[in-house]
Design an enzyme around this catalytic site. Sequence first.
Site, PDB file in Angstrom:
ATOM      1  CB  SER A  45      -0.842  -0.183   1.175  1.00 34.66           C
ATOM      2  OG  SER A  45      -2.116   1.012   0.840  1.00 34.66           O
ATOM      3  CE  LYS A  68     -16.408  21.188  10.199  1.00 38.82           C
ATOM      4  NZ  LYS A  68     -15.673  21.542   9.498  1.00 38.82           N
TER       5      LYS A  68
END
Length: 238
Positions: free
Chosen positions: A44, A96
């Site tokens: 990764s 948010k």
Amino acid sequence: VKAALVTIESPGGTTAGSERLYKELRKLSAKKPVVAMVGTMAASGGYIAALAADQIVAQETSIVGSIGVIYQNPNMTRTLDMLGVKVEEIKSSPLKASPNPYSPTSEQARAAMQAMIDDSYAWFKDLVRERRSMDEAALAAVADGRIFTGRQGLPLKLVDRLGAETEARAWLAQAKGVSASLPVRDWKPQRGTLARFGLESGAAALEAAGLERLAALLRSDAMGVAKLDGLVSVWQGP
């Protein structure tokens, strides 16, 4: 210094951190040859770092690949219900601080996060395509998130050769004219004095409170994994 041997032992980390490391290694590669030597794993984000090198050398049983991006968010709503706790929010807009552990993820928030993941994933794949000179078919065969051994990765073009330092130095001598008789000097970053003092002080306080195991974790930096934030390019075994 005539060349750099970069030893990688990493399952990855934050995607932004991997990007920064990749770019700094590319700057180094512009000045002198760089060989990535994979130990146990360069997966990764660790593989992103390896992509910056001019040559990737891996052992036969090294772990490479895990090309992908992940974001994980715990859903604690049932636990909070059992405890009788309700988290109240007042925020400027629905997205948010979403998603968050205190409420189920809305479809709108999930779509927004998926778009971010897809964008970072496309960036990762573009790096692999460019640095490993892969066509779409070759990229599709390795970019589904799975891991590979070094032996598997060689014909798939994830690595250039099998071996370790001997093979890395042989390539440098043959391809870059770097003498095999040059000495190899190990370099490791040193933790700053202030940082060492802070860790030691925190560990001492934990020991005084009878929390010896936590003190040992702090001293070993094993808690660093828990500090990961943001989008993550990391291979997590079961």
